[in-house]
Design an enzyme around this catalytic site. Structure first.
Site, PDB file in Angstrom:
ATOM      1  N   CYS A 204      34.383 -19.580  14.311  1.00  0.00           N
ATOM      2  CA  CYS A 204      33.902 -20.169  15.284  1.00  0.00           C
ATOM      3  C   CYS A 204      32.522 -19.950  15.841  1.00  0.00           C
ATOM      4  O   CYS A 204      32.535 -20.090  17.059  1.00  0.00           O
ATOM      5  CB  CYS A 204      35.035 -20.648  16.182  1.00  0.00           C
ATOM      6  SG  CYS A 204      36.479 -20.887  15.463  1.00  0.00           S
TER       7      CYS A 204
ATOM      8  N   GLU B 243      21.974  14.124   4.799  1.00  0.00           N
ATOM      9  CA  GLU B 243      23.287  13.017   5.414  1.00  0.00           C
ATOM     10  C   GLU B 243      23.133  11.762   4.956  1.00  0.00           C
ATOM     11  O   GLU B 243      23.171  10.901   5.799  1.00  0.00           O
ATOM     12  CB  GLU B 243      23.208  13.322   6.857  1.00  0.00           C
ATOM     13  CG  GLU B 243      23.349  14.217   7.597  1.00  0.00           C
ATOM     14  CD  GLU B 243      23.013  14.399   9.057  1.00  0.00           C
ATOM     15  OE1 GLU B 243      22.686  13.346   9.558  1.00  0.00           O
ATOM     16  OE2 GLU B 243      23.366  15.355   9.779  1.00  0.00           O
TER      17      GLU B 243
HETATM   18  N1  LLP Z   1      22.718  10.689   9.769  1.00  0.00           N
HETATM   19  C1  LLP Z   1      22.577  10.190  11.059  1.00  0.00           C
HETATM   20  C2  LLP Z   1      22.479  10.963  12.086  1.00  0.00           C
HETATM   21  C3  LLP Z   1      22.659   8.532  11.282  1.00  0.00           C
HETATM   22  O1  LLP Z   1      22.716   8.070  12.488  1.00  0.00           O
HETATM   23  C4  LLP Z   1      22.856   7.926   9.974  1.00  0.00           C
HETATM   24  C5  LLP Z   1      22.915   6.467  10.295  1.00  0.00           C
HETATM   25  C6  LLP Z   1      22.985   8.496   8.797  1.00  0.00           C
HETATM   26  C7  LLP Z   1      22.679   9.977   8.673  1.00  0.00           C
HETATM   27  C8  LLP Z   1      23.052   7.782   7.338  1.00  0.00           C
HETATM   28  O2  LLP Z   1      22.070   7.162   7.287  1.00  0.00           O
HETATM   29  P1  LLP Z   1      21.902   6.137   5.735  1.00  0.00           P
HETATM   30  O3  LLP Z   1      21.649   7.003   4.691  1.00  0.00           O
HETATM   31  O4  LLP Z   1      23.303   5.534   5.468  1.00  0.00           O
HETATM   32  O5  LLP Z   1      20.996   5.349   5.810  1.00  0.00           O
HETATM   33  N2  LLP Z   1      24.778  -0.455  10.377  1.00  0.00           N
HETATM   34  C9  LLP Z   1      23.701  -0.330  10.136  1.00  0.00           C
HETATM   35  C10 LLP Z   1      23.079   1.040   9.726  1.00  0.00           C
HETATM   36  C11 LLP Z   1      23.394   2.156  10.591  1.00  0.00           C
HETATM   37  C12 LLP Z   1      22.742   3.452  10.472  1.00  0.00           C
HETATM   38  C13 LLP Z   1      23.212   4.429  11.374  1.00  0.00           C
HETATM   39  N3  LLP Z   1      23.073   5.804  11.076  1.00  0.00           N
HETATM   40  C14 LLP Z   1      23.467  -1.428   8.623  1.00  0.00           C
HETATM   41  O6  LLP Z   1      24.294  -1.770   8.338  1.00  0.00           O
HETATM   42  O7  LLP Z   1      22.442  -1.310   8.133  1.00  0.00           O
END
Ligand code: LLP
Length: 421
Positions: free
Chosen positions: A346, A275
């Site tokens: 702000c 994922e």
């Molecule tokens: N699968 C699940 C169950 C997840 O919770 C996440 C990300 C992913 C896959 C994808 O992970 P990735 O490959 O994108 O690392 N907003 C934060 C990141 C939050 C990630 C949440 N879960 C940021 O801007 O760094």
């Protein structure tokens, strides 16, 4: 590697000068590159070649319909975490059998929606959720395919707000209780246990935590099979990090990650799902912004941009670093100067970078935040009644606005006035 490069001193997105897009849509805006998106998706797909697999893009990273359609056309599945994301995936033409439903608090309505519309599997995260899903499935007269998300108690060595695989985190069930939970699931007539799910965090820059988690999953697979469960699918989550600076050492590549998966889990003969979100779209997007003013402060200069924390919250929320580059390449020999790069919102938290060394800029100049494709537009808000900024997709020589900038009227008219006013 991405497709945002200088050509003859001007920043291009593929074959389109970014300044040309800015002139057409105004700043600030997000700009994505189709070629980069496709390249990054394929890297994962190829890394798992030889294994029965499905790459389910974690659409929480960027969920514009045009992005989903681009990836779906390459055969991507989708990882969704809400009814809204499920609806988006379906609207982009992704069939239910390619959608996995993750998330720690799925509601009965969301379960109903996915079971009626079609779903590949639910990644169940707790016993109460199992009970609810069983009830909804029985009510609909179907069986819900499930994996159980296990929490392997592994340190992902990433920012605390995005680490998910330690026992203190809210995610999954403790791996030590897995046998009991699987036995409970198997006894529920509305559930069909098909596999195991794990996701330990995001922006991982080393493979070791993945290795530890996947070795535990391999062991658990054998144990659960021994208990009579037909474990045939392993969802390994996302989390592989991207380089946010040009200079820092490169995080592991999808090929290394794919090799690790084969080494740790290949012998089990399971279908593999991953994922990834950030690595697919992170470096496929930039945020383009204009300089409103350069203000001289006490011992520092502030670069006041027309983008703000409501458009890109990562620096304020995670102290995240995004490289900032001017749209016009600085001439050789120009000495960079330090700027505190801020937005117009702000609060002092509306700071993108402090003391950032940049070639001298002035009001009206344009800059781009690199690596802003993931968790950029999707985390934006209308704080300070700043309209959500447009998204643009580039494809070779062409570009298209894939989300328009709302007018003030559109924003205001979403509010409704009670009768007594
Ligand atoms: N699968 C699940 C169950 C997840 O919770 C996440 C990300 C992913 C896959 C994808 O992970 P990735 O490959 O994108 O690392 N907003 C934060 C990141 C939050 C990630 C949440 N879960 C940021 O801007 O760094």
């Amino acid at each position: 590697m991405d497709h945002f490069l200088y050509k003859d001193g001007a920043l291009f997105a593929e074959d389109v000068p970014v300044a040309e897009i800015a002139a057409a849509v105004g700043t600030p805006f997000y700009c994505y590159s189709t070629a980069t998106l496709e390249r990054h998706f394929r890297l994962f797909d190829e890394a798992l070649a030889g294994m029965d697999h499905l790459v389910c893009y974690a659409m929480k990273a960027a969920s514009n319909q045009a992005i989903l359609k681009t990836l779906a056309a390459l055969g991507a599945g989708m990882d969704v975490v809400s009814g809204g994301e499920y609806a988006r995936a379906r609207a982009a033409g992704v069939p239910g059998e390619r959608i996995v439903f993750s998330g720690v608090g799925k509601t009965r309505d969301e379960m109903r929606m996915a079971l009626t519309g079609g779903i590949r599997q639910f990644n169940v995260e707790s016993e109460p959720e199992m009970v609810a899903l069983n009830a909804v499935a029985l009510e609909l007269g179907v069986k819900a395919p499930i994996t159980v998300r296990v929490n392997p108690d592994v340190d992902a060595k990433t920012h605390a707000k995005i680490a998910t695989g330690k026992s203190e985190n809210k995610f999954g069930i403790p791996i030590s209780r897995a046998r009991a939970v699987y036995a409970e699931a198997a006894a529920m007539p509305g559930l069909e246990v098909i596999g195991i799910d794990v996701h330990i965090g995001s922006q991982l820059t080393e493979l070791e935590p993945f290795r530890q988690a996947y070795e535990k999953v391999a062991e658990l697979t054998e144990v659960l099979r021994g208990d009579g469960h037909d474990i045939r699918r392993l969802d390994l989550g996302g989390g592989l990090g991207i380089p946010y600076t040009r200079s820092n050492e490169a995080p592991p590549l999808p090929t290394d990650y794919g090799r690790l998966i084969k080494e740790t889990l290949g012998h089990l003969g399971c279908e593999i799902e991953i994922e990834p979100g950030r690595l697919v779209v992170g470096n496929a997007g930039i945020l383009v912004s204009g300089v409103i003013y350069v203000k001289s402060g006490e011992g520092r200069d502030f670069l006041i941009l027309d983008a703000a924390m409501n458009d890109l919250i990562r620096p304020a929320m995670y102290d995240a670093h995004h490289d900032i580059v001017p749209l016009i390449e600085p001439a050789v020999g120009v000495e960079p100067v330090p700027y505190d790069v801020v937005g117009p919102v702000c609060e002092s938290g509306d700071t993108f970078a402090k003391g950032r060394m940049l070639a001298p800029l002035e009001g009206g100049d344009l800059v781009a935040f690199r690596s802003a494709g993931a968790y950029g537009a999707v985390m934006s808000s209308e704080y300070n009644t700043r309209p959500l900024i447009p998204e643009v997709l580039v494809h070779g020589h062409e570009f298209a606005v894939i989300r328009h900038r709302p007018t003030f009227d559109e924003i205001i008219n979403r509010d409704t006035i009670p009768e007594w006013l």
